[in-house]
Design an enzyme around this catalytic site. Structure first.
Site, PDB file in Angstrom:
ATOM      1  N   TYR A 142      49.227  36.004  34.498  1.00 37.25           N
ATOM      2  CA  TYR A 142      50.234  37.064  34.616  1.00 37.25           C
ATOM      3  C   TYR A 142      51.039  37.224  33.324  1.00 37.25           C
ATOM      4  O   TYR A 142      51.482  38.317  32.989  1.00 37.25           O
ATOM      5  CB  TYR A 142      51.208  36.775  35.776  1.00 37.25           C
ATOM      6  N   LYS A 193      39.821  26.346  39.793  1.00 35.39           N
ATOM      7  CA  LYS A 193      38.394  26.506  39.484  1.00 35.39           C
ATOM      8  C   LYS A 193      38.065  25.616  38.292  1.00 35.39           C
ATOM      9  O   LYS A 193      37.793  26.077  37.184  1.00 35.39           O
ATOM     10  CB  LYS A 193      38.099  27.984  39.170  1.00 35.39           C
ATOM     11  N   ASP A 226      37.425  29.275  45.291  1.00 33.98           N
ATOM     12  CA  ASP A 226      36.538  30.191  46.030  1.00 33.98           C
ATOM     13  C   ASP A 226      36.204  29.633  47.412  1.00 33.98           C
ATOM     14  O   ASP A 226      36.321  30.330  48.423  1.00 33.98           O
ATOM     15  CB  ASP A 226      35.269  30.521  45.220  1.00 33.98           C
TER      16      ASP A 226
HETATM   17  C1  IPM Z   1      52.797  39.941  45.081  1.00 27.78           C
HETATM   18  C2  IPM Z   1      52.429  41.270  44.483  1.00 27.78           C
HETATM   19  C3  IPM Z   1      52.806  41.275  43.005  1.00 27.78           C
HETATM   20  C4  IPM Z   1      51.960  40.218  42.324  1.00 27.78           C
HETATM   21  C5  IPM Z   1      52.657  42.637  42.318  1.00 27.78           C
HETATM   22  C6  IPM Z   1      53.482  43.704  43.009  1.00 27.78           C
HETATM   23  C7  IPM Z   1      53.003  42.563  40.855  1.00 27.78           C
HETATM   24  O1  IPM Z   1      51.088  41.547  44.707  1.00 27.78           O
HETATM   25  O2  IPM Z   1      53.974  39.549  44.993  1.00 27.78           O
HETATM   26  O3  IPM Z   1      51.912  39.297  45.649  1.00 27.78           O
HETATM   27  O4  IPM Z   1      50.811  40.457  41.936  1.00 27.78           O
HETATM   28  O5  IPM Z   1      52.476  39.102  42.156  1.00 27.78           O
END
Ligand code: IPM
Ligand code: MG
Length: 368
Positions: A142, A193, A226
């Site tokens: 992320y 993984k 998985d």
């Molecule tokens: C979650 C959501 C978020 C994420 C999005 C909205 C950025 O899917 O909180 O699970 O991917 O973390």
């Protein structure tokens, strides 16, 4: 009684509708003298973009940092599909998570007995399910750099996302998960993984070391993410606490949600490290999204957001009794046969957002 400062960020889509039911619950708790909440409101996501071309303003960030807890609705929708990537609605949520250092995302998946038939899985597979997914929330793919799309100049482009974890990030999330397991059924499953990813090798190694050093009394097992995902739909009750990285946690928690009957039922808490006074930065939000297709219709399920607020009472304000009462009120209302459209069932009455919120308040009144 000390005042608790809450920042409410309803966001987009069904966010404002479900948040309105939390506001009524807050008013109820204040009126009952159970707590003394002061609430502020702010914009996030597409709503913030429409107002000031950013998915969260500096002013709202400052309010979030000053608050004792943030209650978050949902962000996003097709309306903002073409806004710049940096200003997309989701960026507001990611910025909150990162800048407030909320690395631990707790996503309980509990199947209320009344809803066992609403799940796409068989009743015997999900009845009595009570698991906790602990998702790392401020690292991994992320936020890893580089994160780019480059033009290679030959008609091709190259996209790069970076999965990166340092030892300390894995240690601190593992500790949160081991501590939770100790208060539950004392079993932790770690998922990664390691068969294809270096970050998975390190994840496995660090979790194993933390276990050997500090948590020998907890039963630890490792599953590849998985087959872990497969086990979640095959026999979810084998799990107690699951700890995993940001991306796998995102996917596995949506999967676990379906075992509970509906994504509309799942709450979550995002917590930072405790400060010198033991206080943690915290944000509470439903796992579901903004559901633009049903926004404004008054039919969204407010239970995930109300249950998230119950988590807030428990984790931020040590009001476990009040949290338990709210959770019982939710179970009562489901037992009475009230359902929102997402969990509608033959022989049950389908109600809207407001009516569900009112029924939960009425159930609380009956307990008092
Ligand atoms: C979650 C959501 C978020 C994420 C999005 C909205 C950025 O899917 O909180 O699970 O991917 O973390
Ligand atoms: Mg998700």
């Amino acid at each position: 009684m000390a005042a608790h400062k809450l920042l409410l960020l309803p966001g987009d889509g069904i966010g404002p509708e479900v948040m309105a039911e939390v506001q009524r619950l807050i008013d109820w708790l204040n009126a009952q003298g159970i707590a003394h909440f002061e609430t502020e409101h702010g914009l996030v996501g597409g709503a913030a973009y429409d107002a000031h071309k950013a998915s969260i303003s500096e002013d709202t960030m400052a309010k979030a940092k000053a608050a004792d807890a943030v209650i978050f609705g949902a962000v996003g929708g097709p309306k903002w599909d073409s806004v710049p990537y940096e200003a997309r609605p989701e960026a507001g949520l990611l910025r909150l998570r990162k800048e407030l250092g909320m690395f631990a995302n707790l996503r309980p998946a509990v199947c209320y007995p009344a809803l066992a038939d609403a799940s796409s899985l068989k009743r015997e597979v999900v009845e009595g399910l009570d698991i906790m997914i602990v998702r790392e929330l401020t690292g991994g793919v992320y936020f890893g750099e580089p994160k780019t799309i480059t033009d290679l100049g030959n008609g091709q482009k190259r996209a790069i996302d970076t999965q990166v974890y340092d030892t300390y990030e894995i240690e601190r999330i593992a500790r949160v998960a081991f501590d939770l397991a100790r208060k539950r059924r004392n079993k932790l499953t770690s998922m990664e993984k390691r068969n294809v990813m270096k970050s998975g090798v390190l994840w496995n190694e660090v979790v194993t070391q933390v276990h050997a050093r500090e948590y020998r009394d907890v039963q630890l097992e490792h599953q590849l993410a998985d087959s872990g995902g497969m086990n979640l739909v095959k026999s979810p009750k084998q799990f107690d606490v699951i700890v995993t990285d940001n991306l796998f946690g995102d996917m596995l928690s949506d999967e676990a949600a379906m075992a509970t009957g509906s994504l509309g039922m799942l709450p979550s808490a995002s917590l930072g490290a405790p400060d010198a006074h033991g206080r943690r930065r915290a944000l509470y939000e439903p796992v579901h999204g903004s559901a633009p297709d049903i926004a404004g219709k008054g039919i969204a399920n407010p239970i995930a957001t109300i249950a998230s607020f119950a988590m807030c009472l428990r984790y931020s304000f040590d009001l476990g009794d009040a949290a338990g009462r709210i959770e019982r009120a939710i179970a009562d209302v489901l037992d009475q046969g009230l359902r929102t459209a997402d969990i509608k069932q033959e022989g049950c009455r389908t109600v809207g957002t407001r009516e569900m919120g009112e029924a939960i308040l009425a159930a609380l009144d009956r307990q008092a």
